[in-house]
Design an enzyme around this catalytic site. Structure first.
Site, PDB file in Angstrom:
ATOM      1  N   GLY A  48       0.807  -1.208   0.000  1.00 36.54           N
ATOM      2  CA  GLY A  48       0.000   0.000   0.000  1.00 36.54           C
ATOM      3  C   GLY A  48       0.843   1.261   0.000  1.00 36.54           C
ATOM      4  O   GLY A  48       1.974   1.265   0.481  1.00 36.54           O
ATOM      5  N   GLN A  53       2.702   9.988   1.411  1.00 39.69           N
ATOM      6  CA  GLN A  53       4.014   9.324   1.366  1.00 39.69           C
ATOM      7  C   GLN A  53       4.810   9.687   0.123  1.00 39.69           C
ATOM      8  O   GLN A  53       5.995   9.350   0.027  1.00 39.69           O
ATOM      9  CB  GLN A  53       3.840   7.805   1.430  1.00 39.69           C
ATOM     10  CG  GLN A  53       3.256   7.318   2.752  1.00 39.69           C
ATOM     11  CD  GLN A  53       3.164   5.812   2.775  1.00 39.69           C
ATOM     12  OE1 GLN A  53       2.211   5.258   2.249  1.00 39.69           O
ATOM     13  NE2 GLN A  53       4.163   5.160   3.337  1.00 39.69           N
ATOM     14  N   CYS A  91       6.007  -0.153   6.891  1.00 37.77           N
ATOM     15  CA  CYS A  91       5.522   1.045   6.201  1.00 37.77           C
ATOM     16  C   CYS A  91       6.684   1.608   5.391  1.00 37.77           C
ATOM     17  O   CYS A  91       7.809   1.688   5.891  1.00 37.77           O
ATOM     18  CB  CYS A  91       5.051   2.070   7.232  1.00 37.77           C
ATOM     19  SG  CYS A  91       4.437   3.602   6.512  1.00 37.77           S
ATOM     20  N   LEU A  92       6.403   2.000   4.151  1.00 35.79           N
ATOM     21  CA  LEU A  92       7.468   2.538   3.290  1.00 35.79           C
ATOM     22  C   LEU A  92       8.120   3.792   3.882  1.00 35.79           C
ATOM     23  O   LEU A  92       9.271   4.088   3.582  1.00 35.79           O
ATOM     24  CB  LEU A  92       6.911   2.863   1.903  1.00 35.79           C
ATOM     25  CG  LEU A  92       6.713   1.678   0.968  1.00 35.79           C
ATOM     26  CD1 LEU A  92       5.999   2.145  -0.302  1.00 35.79           C
ATOM     27  CD2 LEU A  92       8.040   1.031   0.607  1.00 35.79           C
ATOM     28  N   HIS A 133      -4.527   0.740   7.617  1.00 32.98           N
ATOM     29  CA  HIS A 133      -3.211   1.398   7.654  1.00 32.98           C
ATOM     30  C   HIS A 133      -3.181   2.587   6.670  1.00 32.98           C
ATOM     31  O   HIS A 133      -2.734   3.685   7.024  1.00 32.98           O
ATOM     32  CB  HIS A 133      -2.128   0.361   7.307  1.00 32.98           C
ATOM     33  CG  HIS A 133      -0.726   0.893   7.278  1.00 32.98           C
ATOM     34  ND1 HIS A 133       0.251   0.464   8.159  1.00 32.98           N
ATOM     35  CD2 HIS A 133      -0.116   1.814   6.482  1.00 32.98           C
ATOM     36  CE1 HIS A 133       1.387   1.115   7.892  1.00 32.98           C
ATOM     37  NE2 HIS A 133       1.184   1.930   6.878  1.00 32.98           N
ATOM     38  N   GLU A 134      -3.661   2.347   5.447  1.00 36.38           N
ATOM     39  CA  GLU A 134      -3.581   3.406   4.424  1.00 36.38           C
ATOM     40  C   GLU A 134      -4.556   4.548   4.706  1.00 36.38           C
ATOM     41  O   GLU A 134      -4.222   5.722   4.519  1.00 36.38           O
ATOM     42  CB  GLU A 134      -3.826   2.823   3.026  1.00 36.38           C
ATOM     43  CG  GLU A 134      -2.827   1.764   2.587  1.00 36.38           C
ATOM     44  CD  GLU A 134      -1.364   2.161   2.751  1.00 36.38           C
ATOM     45  OE1 GLU A 134      -1.040   3.351   2.607  1.00 36.38           O
ATOM     46  OE2 GLU A 134      -0.547   1.274   3.052  1.00 36.38           O
ATOM     47  N   HIS A 137      -3.169   6.863   7.165  1.00 38.03           N
ATOM     48  CA  HIS A 137      -2.213   7.815   6.567  1.00 38.03           C
ATOM     49  C   HIS A 137      -2.922   9.078   6.096  1.00 38.03           C
ATOM     50  O   HIS A 137      -2.392  10.187   6.211  1.00 38.03           O
ATOM     51  CB  HIS A 137      -1.530   7.191   5.337  1.00 38.03           C
ATOM     52  CG  HIS A 137      -0.256   6.467   5.626  1.00 38.03           C
ATOM     53  ND1 HIS A 137       0.849   7.075   6.175  1.00 38.03           N
ATOM     54  CD2 HIS A 137       0.098   5.178   5.418  1.00 38.03           C
ATOM     55  CE1 HIS A 137       1.830   6.181   6.288  1.00 38.03           C
ATOM     56  NE2 HIS A 137       1.395   5.019   5.846  1.00 38.03           N
TER      57      HIS A 137
HETATM   58 CO    CO Z   1       2.387   3.197   5.777  1.00 37.51          CO
END
Ligand code: CO
Length: 154
Positions: A48, A53, A91-92, A133-134, A137
């Site tokens: 994701g 991000q 997470c990226l 999670h997304e 964000h």
């Molecule tokens: Co993340």
């Protein structure tokens, strides 16, 4: 199309609440969707990616799971199960950081697709976790906020 640089913690953009997208067919949004898909595919491990991000303060996230690509514009969680489970997440924006996070097992979400049509999706297990999670964000919430501190036995 272009691979976009990933914004990492503690960049303040990750803490901002994103703006709703008024026109999903706006050429800039279309380009952002293409670029985010390419960026996500390049990242290999990740499933994701949310717009903050890549430094864009708009309500958009991309998820790729089991061969499907989900493009979620202005997504909202409509309901979630009381039943929760703890699982390790990455997470990226936090390279190499994997922590246990408690989330609802099942969620129902509402969003717009890339054509601006309303979609309703139900998910359980891992996909439900990724949706949560997304969408977090997009509200400036990060998984470190929800880390489960597991007490070590002596
Ligand atoms: Co993340």
């Amino acid at each position: 199309m272009a691979v976009l640089p990933i914004v990492t913690h503690p960049n303040p953009i990750l803490r901002e609440k994103t703006k709703e997208i008024t026109d999903p067919k706006d050429p800039e949004i279309k380009e952002l969707i293409f670029d985010m898909i390419e960026t996500l595919e390049k990242s290999e491990q990740a499933v994701g990616l949310a717009a903050p991000q890549v430094g864009k303060n708009v309500s958009l996230c991309i998820i790729q799971f089991e061969g499907k690509t989900y493009i979620l514009i202005n997504p909202k969680i409509k309901s979630k199960s009381w039943s929760k489970e703890i699982f390790e997440e990455g997470c990226l924006s936090f390279p190499g950081k994997f922590i246990p996070v408690k989330r609802s097992r099942r969620v129902k979400i509402e969003a717009l697709d890339r054509n601006g049509n309303k979609i309703v999706l139900k998910a359980d297990g891992f996909l439900a976790r990724v949706f949560q999670h997304e969408i977090d964000h997009l509200n400036g919430i990060l998984y470190i906020d929800k880390e489960v501190k597991i007490k070590k036995k002596k």
